[in-house]
Design an enzyme around this catalytic site. Structure first.
Site, PDB file in Angstrom:
ATOM      1  N   ARG A 187       0.829  -1.222   0.000  1.00 33.06           N
ATOM      2  CA  ARG A 187       0.000   0.000   0.000  1.00 33.06           C
ATOM      3  C   ARG A 187       0.859   1.266   0.000  1.00 33.06           C
ATOM      4  NH1 ARG A 187      -3.674  -3.160  -1.951  1.00 33.06           N
ATOM      5  NH2 ARG A 187      -4.304  -4.773  -0.510  1.00 33.06           N
ATOM      6  N   GLU A 310      -5.803 -12.444   7.955  1.00 33.42           N
ATOM      7  CA  GLU A 310      -5.395 -12.461   6.551  1.00 33.42           C
ATOM      8  C   GLU A 310      -4.212 -13.405   6.326  1.00 33.42           C
ATOM      9  OE1 GLU A 310      -4.863  -8.267   5.569  1.00 33.42           O
ATOM     10  OE2 GLU A 310      -6.992  -8.130   5.103  1.00 33.42           O
ATOM     11  N   ARG A 355     -18.190  -8.794   8.948  1.00 35.05           N
ATOM     12  CA  ARG A 355     -16.779  -8.659   9.329  1.00 35.05           C
ATOM     13  C   ARG A 355     -16.568  -7.502  10.305  1.00 35.05           C
ATOM     14  NH1 ARG A 355     -12.165  -7.347   4.899  1.00 35.05           N
ATOM     15  NH2 ARG A 355     -11.174  -5.785   6.188  1.00 35.05           N
ATOM     16  N   LYS A 379      -7.702  -0.274  14.412  1.00 37.84           N
ATOM     17  CA  LYS A 379      -7.911   0.636  13.286  1.00 37.84           C
ATOM     18  C   LYS A 379      -9.011   1.637  13.639  1.00 37.84           C
ATOM     19  CE  LYS A 379      -6.192  -2.202   9.512  1.00 37.84           C
ATOM     20  NZ  LYS A 379      -6.328  -2.693   8.140  1.00 37.84           N
ATOM     21  N   ASP A 384     -12.000  -1.232   7.484  1.00 38.93           N
ATOM     22  CA  ASP A 384     -10.627  -1.133   6.991  1.00 38.93           C
ATOM     23  C   ASP A 384     -10.330   0.206   6.327  1.00 38.93           C
ATOM     24  OD1 ASP A 384      -8.087  -1.812   6.353  1.00 38.93           O
ATOM     25  OD2 ASP A 384      -8.569  -3.261   4.796  1.00 38.93           O
ATOM     26  N   GLU A 406      -4.964   3.010  15.133  1.00 42.93           N
ATOM     27  CA  GLU A 406      -4.108   2.927  13.954  1.00 42.93           C
ATOM     28  C   GLU A 406      -4.831   3.682  12.843  1.00 42.93           C
ATOM     29  OE1 GLU A 406      -2.491  -1.022  12.887  1.00 42.93           O
ATOM     30  OE2 GLU A 406      -3.193  -0.626  10.843  1.00 42.93           O
ATOM     31  N   GLU A 412      -4.580   4.060   0.817  1.00 40.35           N
ATOM     32  CA  GLU A 412      -4.964   2.808   0.152  1.00 40.35           C
ATOM     33  C   GLU A 412      -6.358   2.900  -0.481  1.00 40.35           C
ATOM     34  OE1 GLU A 412      -4.960  -0.585   2.767  1.00 40.35           O
ATOM     35  OE2 GLU A 412      -5.903  -1.877   1.277  1.00 40.35           O
ATOM     36  N   HIS A 540     -16.148   0.002   0.948  1.00 44.72           N
ATOM     37  CA  HIS A 540     -15.493  -1.173   0.368  1.00 44.72           C
ATOM     38  C   HIS A 540     -16.064  -1.554  -1.002  1.00 44.72           C
ATOM     39  CE1 HIS A 540     -12.940  -4.647   0.397  1.00 44.72           C
ATOM     40  NE2 HIS A 540     -12.553  -4.412   1.628  1.00 44.72           N
ATOM     41  N   TRP A 561     -14.356  -9.963   0.976  1.00 45.32           N
ATOM     42  CA  TRP A 561     -13.422  -9.144   0.204  1.00 45.32           C
ATOM     43  C   TRP A 561     -14.112  -8.593  -1.048  1.00 45.32           C
ATOM     44  CZ3 TRP A 561      -8.121 -12.277   0.176  1.00 45.32           C
ATOM     45  CH2 TRP A 561      -7.585 -12.231   1.462  1.00 45.32           C
TER      46      TRP A 561
END
Ligand code: GCV
Length: 718
Positions: A187, A310, A355, A379, A384, A406, A412, A540, A561
């Site tokens: 990233r 992951e 998720r 995070k 994400d 974080e 990204e 996402h 994903w």
């Protein structure tokens, strides 16, 4: 003839000396260009003609060298180093402990006011002399105070009657590099990794020092130099020597080095058959490894760990918990004062219904079971690093465990390094969110600075956007995000307005009108990106793998994903139902937030589709249908991106030419890509809504097949 040539050479030399230096961005916000305002220059010489920065440690020597170099560069003055206040003005800097003069000048300051990293800057008159004191209980505090003073000078702010007291809100203010040992950066969009592992430890690139210096100037005091998708190799002796060489460069700037620890290292490089955290041999292997590290790097900071997420190995591979894993490593670093930052970004191979709920479900039951030197790194949002997410429900929900946020400084999900998206508003939005954990006013920032739950260990991490490109971050405005992260880790209450203003003045211009124009662009840019990418709580829906452009149609592969898992568009409506009747994620928030989010009438509209699946005809606060509102948001995003370009073009000749040209091209790409996002998303969602675009929304340039058919090769950052 000879005389003529000499004259010509002299003229040429003069011409080149007076030519404005094109700004390639390398100097970041530490340009220290010559100040032209004569009154201000006179003021500087009145205040700082004499310098007395004492102390033998490497950090204090850095403070000394930085101040003199910065002042001389900005003012052209030649300062005199003195042993006692002299002449019209003297700056005196040092620690209370090592400088009796500092201690006597600030004898009213109670112990503990500055701590090791905070500082006091005071200027006053003593008889006919101007005195400026920069003081701290610790050496790093003096260095940070000196950088603060340089910032004041660089932005040409008043110098008299300074009464500044600063103390950082968090203890660990760290960059996280997702840099791999092969020189790539996960990233990363600003070229290769800045760490040249091949040439280390023998070749020390000058960039390492400049990196340390830039970080210290904004209060960053640590760096995790390797990717969380970790490589055990970095823990071998061969690589530890390289790490030690980097640590040596960072040390005079008060920066500690940390590493990511691959959980399976005892097997991969230690010759063991297991990495079970409760196995005595494994425990011993880590103890010995840590002792080896501290022999080479006595001030090593500790480990950051991504485990059972992951595909990364972790304690769950052995039927153990995250706490078992974290505590085992924490036990190894504890005797040396190290810490373990254990990431909460976990989701396992069994695709969950939602998720967004997983980290909370896994970590809340472990609250209070971690050792004192463990922080859980969370995070900012539960999925994400999306353009907009609600704050992570773990904040406030683990009163017995220090949590550090974080943030992702690298973009990204925000256009990589090509889009101007100033992230201070995003970071501040999370920090200022009210968790209600202990009633109203229980802000995320209060969790982070330890005041809410009494954590003594506190921190904030930012995933770095730095690479080996000349301007460090690819996009000039990416530097502002690095800057903003450091400033907010120091003081989460700083406003994005103030941060933008500081950065613009030090990086681009002091012209108030241009500063206002650029700040306007920066401060609205995050909302602009949300609008052209993921308005109203969408998330996402970017392209698979590289996450760069739009990909709302992505439906193959692991469900969580894909994009369809998140937007759930159908002919009835769109959005992820996380209400109590849906995935129930709203219940992870404290009352009354759970109810506020649960009801579409009270849920903030900018998070509506995060929490609700609503019909296309749902009536929004504006009176428009959801479909129309979504279309208009996308259009607004495109319009704003185009306005940025138009505004920037008006700056030609008014700011540095190289900065101008670089940003103009980037903004032009951004405007093009904003339209791509809008057109691709709207043509796709229209197949479900089956409704026309409302007035004011431009027709897409191409049809859906065109957008779906686009293929890109070698997009950076993977
Ligand atoms: C370092 C996302 C990113 C990954 C990243 C991961 C993480 O999934 O796409 O590149 O891996 O987050 O934060 O661990």
């Amino acid at each position: 003839m000879k005389q003529k040539i000499l004259l010509l050479l002299a003229i040429l030399a003069l011409a080149s000396a007076s030519a404005v230096q094109a700004d390639d961005g390398y100097r970041l916000w530490l340009k220290h260009d010559r100040i032209t305002d004569r009154t201000y220059l006179r003021e500087c010489s009145r205040q700082f003609g004499n310098v007395m920065i004492t102390g033998e440690s490497s950090v204090l020597r850095t403070a000394h060298d930085e101040f003199i170099a910065g002042l001389e560069s900005m003012t052209g003055m030649e300062v005199t180093e003195v042993r006692a206040p002299e002449g019209r003005g003297t700056i005196i800097a040092g620690t209370f402990g090592s400088s009796p003069l500092v201690a006597s000048l600030l004898s009213d300051v109670q112990p503990g006011i500055t701590g090791e990293e905070g500082y006091i800057i005071r200027s006053f008159r003593q008889g006919r002399r101007n005195i400026t004191v920069v003081a701290s209980e610790g050496e790093r505090g003096v260095l940070y105070g000196i950088f603060h003073l340089l910032r004041i000078i660089e932005s040409e702010s008043p110098l008299d009657n300074l009464t500044i007291t600063e103390k950082p809100a968090t203890k660990l203010r760290l960059l996280n590099h997702w840099d791999n040992l092969d020189g790539t950066v996960e990233r990363g969009y600003a070229g290769a990794s800045i760490w040249n592992w091949h040439l280390l430890p023998d070749y020390i690139h000058p960039r390492y020092r400049d990196y340390a210096r830039a970080n210290a100037s904004i209060g960053i005091n640590g760096t995790v130099i390797t990717n969380v998708n970790a490589n055990a190799l970095v823990l071998t002796y061969q690589y530890l020597l390289k790490v030690a060489a980097l640590a040596e460069v960072m040390r005079p700037y008060g920066i500690k080095v940390y590493l990511t620890a691959r959980f399976s290292s005892p097997r991969e490089i230690g010759g063991l058959t297991t990495a079970d955290p409760l196995d005595p041999e494994v425990i011993n292997w880590w103890k010995e490894k840590v002792a080896e590290i501290y022999t080479l790097i006595p001030d090593f900071g500790g480990f950051l760990v991504k485990a059972n997420s992951e595909g990364q190995p972790g304690p769950q591979n052995y039927g153990r918990s995250h706490a078992d894993g974290a505590n085992m490593l924490a036990g190894a670093v504890a005797p040396f004062g190290g810490v373990v930052m254990w990431r909460a970004f976990v989701y396992d191979n069994n695709v969950p219904v939602d998720r967004a709920k997983q980290a909370y479900n896994e970590f809340v039951p472990l609250d209070g079971t971690f050792r004192d030197n463990v922080l859980i790194q969370v995070k900012n949002g539960p999925v994400d690093f999306q353009p907009r997410e609600p704050f992570h429900p773990l904040f406030g929900a683990m009163p017995g465990t220090p949590l550090m946020p974080e943030f992702q400084v690298t973009q990204e999900y925000l256009g990589c390094a090509t889009h101007l998206v100033f992230l201070a508003p995003l970071f501040s939005e999370t920090l200022a969110s009210d968790t209600y954990a202990a009633g109203p006013g229980s802000k995320v920032s209060g969790v982070i600075d330890g005041t809410l739950h009494g954590y003594t260990l506190t921190g904030m991490a930012g995933v770095s956007n730095i690479g080996s490109e000349r301007n460090w971050t690819g996009h000039l405005f990416g530097q502002a995000n690095w800057y903003a992260f450091g400033r907010l880790a120091w003081n989460p209450a700083l406003s994005p307005e103030q941060i933008a203003s500081e950065w613009i003045r030090m990086t681009i211009t002091h012209d108030p009108a241009i500063e206002e124009g650029i700040a306007g662009m920066m401060l609205s840019s995050r909302e602009t990106a949300v609008n052209y990418m993921t308005p109203l709580g969408l998330h996402h829906i970017m392209a698979e793998g590289h996450h760069w452009g739009p990909g709302p149609w992505v439906e193959r592969g692991r469900p969580d994903w894909t994009s369809v898992y998140y937007h759930k568009a159908d002919t009835v409506g769109i959005g992820f139902d996380r209400t109590k009747n849906g995935s129930g994620a709203v219940s992870q928030y404290f009352p009354p937030l759970d109810s506020i989010f649960n009801d579409p009438r009270s849920c903030p509209e900018n998070l509506l589709l995060w929490f609700h699946h609503l019909p296309w005809y749902h009536v929004m606060k504006s009176g428009r249908t959801l479909w129309d509102e979504m279309c208009i948001k996308y259009q607004e995003g495109v319009d704003s991106a185009e306005d940025y370009l138009t505004y920037w073009e008006s700056l030609e000749g008014k700011i540095d030419g190289e900065q101008f040209g670089h940003v103009r091209q980037m903004l032009s790409i951004q405007a093009k890509e904003a339209r791509w996002w809008k057109d691709a998303c709207l043509t796709y969602f229209q197949t479900f809504s089956r409704m026309p675009f409302p007035d004011g929304v431009e027709q897409p340039l191409h049809n859906l097949e065109y957008y779906r058919g686009l293929r890109f090769h070698y997009v950076p950052g993977i």
